[in-house]
Design a protein around this motif. Sequence first.
Motif, PDB file in Angstrom:
ATOM      1  N   VAL A   4       4.382   0.861   7.839  1.00 35.78           N
ATOM      2  CA  VAL A   4       4.680   1.146   6.429  1.00 35.78           C
ATOM      3  C   VAL A   4       3.567   2.037   5.864  1.00 35.78           C
ATOM      4  O   VAL A   4       2.387   1.772   6.085  1.00 35.78           O
ATOM      5  CB  VAL A   4       4.786  -0.169   5.628  1.00 35.78           C
ATOM      6  CG1 VAL A   4       4.847   0.096   4.135  1.00 35.78           C
ATOM      7  CG2 VAL A   4       6.015  -0.967   6.071  1.00 35.78           C
ATOM      8  N   ALA A   6       1.699   4.117   2.457  1.00 37.85           N
ATOM      9  CA  ALA A   6       1.455   3.901   1.020  1.00 37.85           C
ATOM     10  C   ALA A   6       2.624   4.448   0.196  1.00 37.85           C
ATOM     11  O   ALA A   6       3.050   3.829  -0.778  1.00 37.85           O
ATOM     12  CB  ALA A   6       0.148   4.579   0.617  1.00 37.85           C
ATOM     13  N   VAL A   9       5.859   2.040  -0.214  1.00 44.39           N
ATOM     14  CA  VAL A   9       5.813   0.686  -0.784  1.00 44.39           C
ATOM     15  C   VAL A   9       6.810   0.517  -1.933  1.00 44.39           C
ATOM     16  O   VAL A   9       7.587  -0.443  -1.949  1.00 44.39           O
ATOM     17  CB  VAL A   9       4.378   0.310  -1.213  1.00 44.39           C
ATOM     18  CG1 VAL A   9       4.361  -1.024  -1.949  1.00 44.39           C
ATOM     19  CG2 VAL A   9       3.448   0.255  -0.002  1.00 44.39           C
ATOM     20  N   ASP A  10       6.839   1.461  -2.884  1.00 45.83           N
ATOM     21  CA  ASP A  10       7.742   1.295  -4.040  1.00 45.83           C
ATOM     22  C   ASP A  10       9.201   1.135  -3.613  1.00 45.83           C
ATOM     23  O   ASP A  10       9.933   0.331  -4.192  1.00 45.83           O
ATOM     24  CB  ASP A  10       7.608   2.481  -4.999  1.00 45.83           C
ATOM     25  CG  ASP A  10       6.297   2.431  -5.756  1.00 45.83           C
ATOM     26  OD1 ASP A  10       6.272   1.825  -6.837  1.00 45.83           O
ATOM     27  OD2 ASP A  10       5.294   2.962  -5.235  1.00 45.83           O
ATOM     28  N   HIS A  24       3.500  -6.456  -7.699  1.00 50.02           N
ATOM     29  CA  HIS A  24       3.706  -5.010  -7.690  1.00 50.02           C
ATOM     30  C   HIS A  24       3.940  -4.484  -9.110  1.00 50.02           C
ATOM     31  O   HIS A  24       3.358  -3.471  -9.507  1.00 50.02           O
ATOM     32  CB  HIS A  24       4.884  -4.648  -6.789  1.00 50.02           C
ATOM     33  CG  HIS A  24       5.030  -3.183  -6.597  1.00 50.02           C
ATOM     34  ND1 HIS A  24       4.281  -2.476  -5.679  1.00 50.02           N
ATOM     35  CD2 HIS A  24       5.797  -2.263  -7.233  1.00 50.02           C
ATOM     36  CE1 HIS A  24       4.585  -1.191  -5.758  1.00 50.02           C
ATOM     37  NE2 HIS A  24       5.512  -1.037  -6.680  1.00 50.02           N
ATOM     38  N   LEU A  45       0.999  -6.960   1.866  1.00 51.49           N
ATOM     39  CA  LEU A  45       1.265  -5.580   2.306  1.00 51.49           C
ATOM     40  C   LEU A  45       0.755  -5.354   3.729  1.00 51.49           C
ATOM     41  O   LEU A  45       1.375  -4.635   4.519  1.00 51.49           O
ATOM     42  CB  LEU A  45       0.617  -4.580   1.338  1.00 51.49           C
ATOM     43  CG  LEU A  45       1.223  -4.533  -0.065  1.00 51.49           C
ATOM     44  CD1 LEU A  45       0.420  -3.586  -0.962  1.00 51.49           C
ATOM     45  CD2 LEU A  45       2.693  -4.106  -0.025  1.00 51.49           C
ATOM     46  N   LEU A  50       1.294  -2.334   6.446  1.00 53.42           N
ATOM     47  CA  LEU A  50       0.441  -1.287   5.879  1.00 53.42           C
ATOM     48  C   LEU A  50      -0.899  -1.312   6.634  1.00 53.42           C
ATOM     49  O   LEU A  50      -1.564  -2.346   6.651  1.00 53.42           O
ATOM     50  CB  LEU A  50       0.230  -1.594   4.391  1.00 53.42           C
ATOM     51  CG  LEU A  50      -0.182  -0.470   3.466  1.00 53.42           C
ATOM     52  CD1 LEU A  50       0.965   0.531   3.283  1.00 53.42           C
ATOM     53  CD2 LEU A  50      -0.581  -1.025   2.089  1.00 53.42           C
ATOM     54  N   PHE A  58      -3.151   3.438  -0.794  1.00 57.84           N
ATOM     55  CA  PHE A  58      -2.300   2.733  -1.760  1.00 57.84           C
ATOM     56  C   PHE A  58      -3.114   2.207  -2.944  1.00 57.84           C
ATOM     57  O   PHE A  58      -2.757   2.423  -4.107  1.00 57.84           O
ATOM     58  CB  PHE A  58      -1.573   1.576  -1.057  1.00 57.84           C
ATOM     59  CG  PHE A  58      -0.783   0.723  -1.992  1.00 57.84           C
ATOM     60  CD1 PHE A  58       0.489   1.115  -2.398  1.00 57.84           C
ATOM     61  CD2 PHE A  58      -1.297  -0.470  -2.488  1.00 57.84           C
ATOM     62  CE1 PHE A  58       1.226   0.337  -3.289  1.00 57.84           C
ATOM     63  CE2 PHE A  58      -0.568  -1.252  -3.372  1.00 57.84           C
ATOM     64  CZ  PHE A  58       0.696  -0.845  -3.777  1.00 57.84           C
TER      65      PHE A  58
END
Length: 188
Positions: A4, A6, A9-10, A24, A45, A50, A58
């Motif tokens: 994953v 940065a 992530v959203d 978040h 994360l 990540l 991130f």
Amino acid sequence: PGEVTADQVDSLVPHFPLCARHLHNVLRKEKHLRHFSRLQYGLFLKDIGLSVEEALIFWKRSFSNVNDDKFNKEYRYNVRHSYGLEGNRKNYKGYSCQQILTGPQLGPGDAHGCPYRTYSLDNLVTALTTLGITPDSSGCREVVDAVKGRHYHIACTRVFELTHPQKGTLEESIHHPLQYYQLSTGRQ
Ligand code: SF4
């Protein structure tokens, strides 16, 4: 691990359990998270893949009001620490629901913990609405009843089922935020 970035992530937030979603959302709104919140979200994360390099990107971007110097002094070490690259070099894993539920109490401005426990019932119903669970539905009542009985993981499991109808009834209840994410994405 390491799958994953940065940037992704959203877009993965819809697969997060309420605890990670809340962290978040607070991070995006405040452009900051306090210590225990950073720890809980950072390790989640890390669990979902990540890498430390992406985690540094991130957090640096997310703390957009913090300059490079302050970030390097105050936050870089902690991010690297949680990846086992500083201090005692322990390779930490994300917290289980049990650890989150029995973890540090919330102070002012904190966002860690399990929302099924920390939210007021009104706030919980509002949060459920944003997930598409309408306030007077039988599903919403089941979740609220589970919370009133202090069965937080049952509430979380029910929310998973209501928001993932195609996956049917879960064989075991949710006991770890990573498990929720993996069941939602189908990534193991
Ligand atoms: Fe997160 Fe576990 Fe609470 Fe679900 S039950 S919101 S996964 S801490």
